[in-house]
Structure formats: C-alpha cells, structure tokens
Design a protein around this motif. Structure first.
Motif, PDB file in Angstrom:
ATOM      1  N   ALA A 301     -14.869  32.814 -17.695  1.00 20.76           N
ATOM      2  CA  ALA A 301     -15.619  34.047 -17.950  1.00 20.76           C
ATOM      3  C   ALA A 301     -14.744  35.285 -17.851  1.00 20.76           C
ATOM      4  CB  ALA A 301     -16.787  34.161 -16.973  1.00 20.76           C
ATOM      5  N   GLY A 302     -13.491  35.139 -17.402  1.00 23.67           N
ATOM      6  CA  GLY A 302     -12.595  36.279 -17.286  1.00 23.67           C
ATOM      7  C   GLY A 302     -12.812  37.097 -16.033  1.00 23.67           C
ATOM      8  N   ALA A 303     -13.475  36.525 -15.025  1.00 22.48           N
ATOM      9  CA  ALA A 303     -13.765  37.254 -13.791  1.00 22.48           C
ATOM     10  C   ALA A 303     -12.669  37.017 -12.761  1.00 22.48           C
ATOM     11  CB  ALA A 303     -15.112  36.819 -13.223  1.00 22.48           C
ATOM     12  N   ALA A 304     -12.320  38.065 -12.023  1.00 18.84           N
ATOM     13  CA  ALA A 304     -11.457  37.894 -10.861  1.00 18.84           C
ATOM     14  C   ALA A 304     -12.257  37.161  -9.780  1.00 18.84           C
ATOM     15  CB  ALA A 304     -10.980  39.245 -10.351  1.00 18.84           C
ATOM     16  N   HIS A 305     -11.593  36.281  -9.036  1.00 13.05           N
ATOM     17  CA  HIS A 305     -12.299  35.391  -8.120  1.00 13.05           C
ATOM     18  C   HIS A 305     -11.749  35.557  -6.709  1.00 13.05           C
ATOM     19  CE1 HIS A 305     -13.427  30.965  -6.948  1.00 13.05           C
ATOM     20  NE2 HIS A 305     -14.224  31.869  -6.396  1.00 13.05           N
ATOM     21  N   LEU A 306     -12.615  35.951  -5.795  1.00 13.63           N
ATOM     22  CA  LEU A 306     -12.262  36.090  -4.384  1.00 13.63           C
ATOM     23  C   LEU A 306     -13.170  35.186  -3.572  1.00 13.63           C
ATOM     24  CD1 LEU A 306     -11.004  37.370  -1.846  1.00 13.63           C
ATOM     25  CD2 LEU A 306     -12.620  39.282  -2.123  1.00 13.63           C
ATOM     26  N   ARG A 307     -12.578  34.320  -2.759  1.00 13.39           N
ATOM     27  CA  ARG A 307     -13.359  33.414  -1.912  1.00 13.39           C
ATOM     28  C   ARG A 307     -13.263  33.864  -0.457  1.00 13.39           C
ATOM     29  NH1 ARG A 307     -12.309  27.216  -2.812  1.00 13.39           N
ATOM     30  NH2 ARG A 307     -13.559  27.730  -4.663  1.00 13.39           N
ATOM     31  N   LEU A 308     -14.414  34.109   0.158  1.00 15.04           N
ATOM     32  CA  LEU A 308     -14.493  34.491   1.567  1.00 15.04           C
ATOM     33  C   LEU A 308     -15.165  33.372   2.352  1.00 15.04           C
ATOM     34  CD1 LEU A 308     -15.651  38.228   1.249  1.00 15.04           C
ATOM     35  CD2 LEU A 308     -13.317  37.349   1.394  1.00 15.04           C
ATOM     36  N   ARG A 309     -14.637  33.062   3.527  1.00 17.43           N
ATOM     37  CA  ARG A 309     -15.175  31.988   4.361  1.00 17.43           C
ATOM     38  C   ARG A 309     -15.780  32.568   5.629  1.00 17.43           C
ATOM     39  NH1 ARG A 309     -12.360  26.559   3.830  1.00 17.43           N
ATOM     40  NH2 ARG A 309     -12.831  26.418   6.063  1.00 17.43           N
ATOM     41  N   THR A 310     -16.734  31.838   6.181  1.00 14.34           N
ATOM     42  CA  THR A 310     -17.389  32.290   7.405  1.00 14.34           C
ATOM     43  C   THR A 310     -16.560  32.022   8.653  1.00 14.34           C
ATOM     44  OG1 THR A 310     -18.559  30.184   7.676  1.00 14.34           O
ATOM     45  CG2 THR A 310     -19.665  31.900   6.381  1.00 14.34           C
ATOM     46  N   ASP A 311     -15.478  31.241   8.523  1.00 11.87           N
ATOM     47  CA  ASP A 311     -14.663  30.905   9.694  1.00 11.87           C
ATOM     48  C   ASP A 311     -13.297  31.584   9.663  1.00 11.87           C
ATOM     49  OD1 ASP A 311     -13.791  29.460   7.520  1.00 11.87           O
ATOM     50  OD2 ASP A 311     -13.264  27.676   8.682  1.00 11.87           O
ATOM     51  N   THR A 312     -13.090  32.532   8.747  1.00  8.47           N
ATOM     52  CA  THR A 312     -11.821  33.254   8.689  1.00  8.47           C
ATOM     53  C   THR A 312     -12.087  34.757   8.695  1.00  8.47           C
ATOM     54  OG1 THR A 312     -11.802  33.200   6.257  1.00  8.47           O
ATOM     55  CG2 THR A 312     -10.717  31.375   7.409  1.00  8.47           C
ATOM     56  N   ASP A 313     -11.015  35.520   8.696  1.00 11.41           N
ATOM     57  CA  ASP A 313     -11.110  36.980   8.702  1.00 11.41           C
ATOM     58  C   ASP A 313     -11.373  37.464   7.277  1.00 11.41           C
ATOM     59  OD1 ASP A 313     -10.798  39.712   8.881  1.00 11.41           O
ATOM     60  OD2 ASP A 313      -9.057  39.611  10.200  1.00 11.41           O
ATOM     61  N   TRP A 314     -12.613  37.808   6.959  1.00  9.34           N
ATOM     62  CA  TRP A 314     -12.969  38.230   5.611  1.00  9.34           C
ATOM     63  C   TRP A 314     -12.229  39.492   5.205  1.00  9.34           C
ATOM     64  CZ3 TRP A 314     -14.996  43.055   4.878  1.00  9.34           C
ATOM     65  CH2 TRP A 314     -15.523  43.699   6.009  1.00  9.34           C
ATOM     66  N   LEU A 315     -11.968  40.381   6.185  1.00  9.27           N
ATOM     67  CA  LEU A 315     -11.277  41.633   5.880  1.00  9.27           C
ATOM     68  C   LEU A 315      -9.836  41.366   5.458  1.00  9.27           C
ATOM     69  CD1 LEU A 315     -11.492  44.711   5.873  1.00  9.27           C
ATOM     70  CD2 LEU A 315     -10.771  44.687   8.256  1.00  9.27           C
ATOM     71  N   LEU A 316      -9.175  40.471   6.164  1.00  9.71           N
ATOM     72  CA  LEU A 316      -7.796  40.122   5.802  1.00  9.71           C
ATOM     73  C   LEU A 316      -7.752  39.447   4.434  1.00  9.71           C
ATOM     74  CD1 LEU A 316      -4.822  39.984   6.595  1.00  9.71           C
ATOM     75  CD2 LEU A 316      -5.313  37.828   7.774  1.00  9.71           C
ATOM     76  N   ASP A 317      -8.736  38.611   4.152  1.00  9.01           N
ATOM     77  CA  ASP A 317      -8.794  37.964   2.844  1.00  9.01           C
ATOM     78  C   ASP A 317      -8.952  38.988   1.723  1.00  9.01           C
ATOM     79  OD1 ASP A 317      -8.520  35.483   3.991  1.00  9.01           O
ATOM     80  OD2 ASP A 317     -10.663  35.057   4.036  1.00  9.01           O
ATOM     81  N   MET A 318      -9.749  40.030   1.955  1.00  8.82           N
ATOM     82  CA  MET A 318      -9.919  41.072   0.944  1.00  8.82           C
ATOM     83  C   MET A 318      -8.628  41.852   0.737  1.00  8.82           C
ATOM     84  SD  MET A 318     -13.797  42.577   1.470  1.00  8.82           S
ATOM     85  CE  MET A 318     -13.815  43.333  -0.148  1.00  8.82           C
ATOM     86  N   VAL A 319      -7.916  42.150   1.824  1.00  5.70           N
ATOM     87  CA  VAL A 319      -6.656  42.878   1.710  1.00  5.70           C
ATOM     88  C   VAL A 319      -5.649  42.067   0.898  1.00  5.70           C
ATOM     89  CG1 VAL A 319      -4.678  43.742   3.011  1.00  5.70           C
ATOM     90  CG2 VAL A 319      -6.997  44.197   3.830  1.00  5.70           C
ATOM     91  N   ARG A 320      -5.547  40.771   1.203  1.00  7.49           N
ATOM     92  CA  ARG A 320      -4.616  39.919   0.458  1.00  7.49           C
ATOM     93  C   ARG A 320      -4.984  39.844  -1.016  1.00  7.49           C
ATOM     94  NH1 ARG A 320      -4.468  35.062   4.969  1.00  7.49           N
ATOM     95  NH2 ARG A 320      -2.829  35.963   6.301  1.00  7.49           N
ATOM     96  N   PHE A 321      -6.274  39.771  -1.296  1.00  7.16           N
ATOM     97  CA  PHE A 321      -6.720  39.700  -2.684  1.00  7.16           C
ATOM     98  C   PHE A 321      -6.346  40.968  -3.434  1.00  7.16           C
ATOM     99  CE2 PHE A 321     -10.002  40.791  -5.806  1.00  7.16           C
ATOM    100  CZ  PHE A 321      -9.915  39.698  -6.657  1.00  7.16           C
TER     101      PHE A 321
END
Length: 335
Positions: A301-321
């Motif tokens: 579909a051409g969408a950027a994909h970010l996966r967030l987990r309930t057992d990790t740091d969601w904020l850090l995952d967003m920064v890396r993305f």
C-alpha cells in the motif's frame, strides 16, 4: 486508561469537552511531559518536509513582467527560450494530519508493561503534540467495536449516518483543541463486537481532502482483505504511516500448562494446553505468518510501517523509526 464517557455511532461529529476521569487527565499530562522532553522536534521536523516549505519551494515558471522580483529569475528557462522567465514559489500552507485510531476490544489486552490500548493512546499523544504546531491541524476518526451507544458529556453529536462505532473528530488547530482530541480518544470505552478496520480507514478517504499525513494506529489483527484496499486508496492522496501495536503473547505462547484464553471481542473462552511444544510451535508460526502478511500488505500500500510493542520502550522505538526515515530520505535526495 478508560473513562465512563461512551462513544457515539458512526458518522458523528464532536465538539471538544474535557469530560474525562482524573486518572486519564493525569496520564495525558505525564505523556505530554514525556513527549516534550524526549521527542520534541523529531516527528514534527520529519513530517514538515512532506508539504511545500514557507514560500521557498520552487513552482512553475512564467514570463517576466515589469515589477517582478529579479531574484526569482529562472535563468535556465530564460537561456533556453531567450525570453526572461521568473520562477513562481509555492505558498506556505498548514499541514493537516488525520489519525485513524482503532480502540476495539482487542486492544484491551496486554501482558507486557502496558496494555495495547495504552500504547495506542501514547502514540496518538506523541503524534498530536508534535503535529499541532505552526497552525497545523489535526483530526481523528475513532473505532470502538460495533455495539450502539449514546453520547455523554459535552460532546454534541449530529444524528448518526450509519451503523457501527466509528466517530469523526474534526481537524482543528491549537493546543487546546489538540488536548480535547486526546481526551476524546483516551476517554473512549471499548465496545463488544468486532471492529471494522477497513471502514475506519475508509473514513479518512471521505470526503476527499488535500494532501496531508494519515496515520492508522491499530493492532491489525483484522484480515488484510478487510483493510488493504482502503489503505492503498488512502496512499494515493496522502503520506501514510501505519503504527502496529503488538503484545508478546500474540507472537508466542509461554509454557504454563492449561491456559484459559478469552477473545475480548466475542467473549469466547478456550482452554489451551501450552505444555505441548508442537502447539506452541504452530502458534508461533501462524503468528509470524500473520504479521508478515500484514507487513507485506502495508508495504504494497506504500505505507510507512512502525511496530510498537507493549513490553518495550515505545518512545525509543518511535525515535529510532524517525531517525531511520530521515536517513532514508536524506540518502535518497543526495544520490
């Protein structure tokens, strides 16, 4: 993160109201502080480049007229045509962002540090806080199961236009409006019945809007054939970001003997013998295949994909993305 304020039916338009519980207010305040301290400027800067800049983006050329600014001369076109030309610039305009927030009953689950619902609200808070500046507007559509409900608080809905639990929050600018939108999202109660993710995404396609950013936040447990086509349609007009929220128990089962499992959307109860290694292996393989299919459909579909987990740091995952997205764009423009 719940509130006694129910959600109206599909097609409803709301106006802001702070009628949420004190716990929700406290959580939203902490989220705002967290986002301000650690994410401020990252996501905003990343998406600002999706639309033309403040009067400096080059547009079409036209012939020179007396009184035109000579600093706007388009010398390549002038040399090619032997007629003086000036380059028009694209006027600055605000960024409009729409969130499609899935808060169906399947999101009220979590075995990590948070419920999936909490991660959804946190992601919405980050996007809202970082998008609303500079006159930018942000709106949302919220899905919450399929059971009918009545409005509450100071939200004043128009008569429903169809079945289902899909609600549209109009796009507005300003911090107060953004906080009201977050209160509405955080104060949405899950409803029994399966949500329709395809219908939720399709609400962003109607009515047609000018080019902007569309963000879909969900666990994407619905079959891809339900939402893949609306996502592709959405990408034709907008830059699309899909945020997938995952719990570790949805990926693999622990070895804990007989485990009672309840489907939060239907209430069905099953007992699973997790001591069986073959069952755990088949479950992990099926879960991996499902997630891979989701990623494939989002990529198609051409969408950027970010996966967030309930057992990790969601904020850090967003920064890396965000850092990865910026690096990819910079590399693409310099090649």
């Amino acid at each position: 993160m719940t509130s006694p304020a129910p959600i109206p039916s599909r097609g409803t338009r709301w106006t802001p109201s702070p009628a949420v519980g004190p716990r929700t207010e406290a959580v939203l305040s902490r989220l705002q502080l967290l986002v301000t301290r650690k994410l401020d400027g990252l996501l905003q800067g990343d998406y600002a480049g999706l639309l033309p800049g403040p009067g400096s983006e080059a547009g079409e050329s036209r012939e020179y007229r007396p009184g035109d600014d000579v600093r706007r001369m388009d010398w390549p076109v002038t040399a090619r045509t032997t007629t003086p030309h000036v380059r028009r610039t694209v006027a600055d305009r605000e960024l409009e962002t729409w969130l499609a927030v899935d808060l169906s009953a399947s999101l009220d689950f979590g075995t990590g540090r948070w419920l999936k619902r909490d991660v959804v609200v946190a992601a919405a808070a980050a996007l809202t806080h970082l998008t609303v500046r500079g006159g930018n507007r942000i709106g949302a559509v919220v899905g919450s199961g399929a059971a009918p409900a009545a409005p509450a608080g100071r939200w004043r809905p128009a008569p429903p236009s169809g079945p289902g639990q899909l609600v549209r929050l109009p796009a507005r600018s300003g911090r107060k409006e953004a906080q009201a939108l977050l209160r509405a999202i955080a104060g949405t109660e899950p409803r029994p019945g399966r949500g329709d993710l395809g219908a939720l995404v399709d609400m962003l396609n109607r009515p047609p809007r000018r080019r902007g950013v569309a963000v879909v936040i969900s666990d994407f447990l619905a079959p891809p054939q339900q939402w893949a086509r609306p996502m592709r349609k959405l990408r034709v007009r907008h830059d699309v970001l899909a945020i997938e929220v995952v719990d570790p128990r949805e990926l693999e089962l622990p070895d804990v003997g007989v485990l009672p499992v309840v489907d939060p959307e239907t209430g069905e109860l099953h007992e699973v013998q997790t001591a069986d290694p073959r069952l755990r292996r088949r479950y992990a393989e099926a879960a991996a295949a499902q997630r891979a299919e989701t990623a494939t459909q989002l990529r198609a579909a051409g969408a950027a994909h970010l996966r967030l987990r309930t057992d990790t740091d969601w904020l850090l995952d967003m920064v890396r993305f965000v850092a990865a997205q910026r690096h990819a764009r910079t590399r693409g423009t310099t090649r």
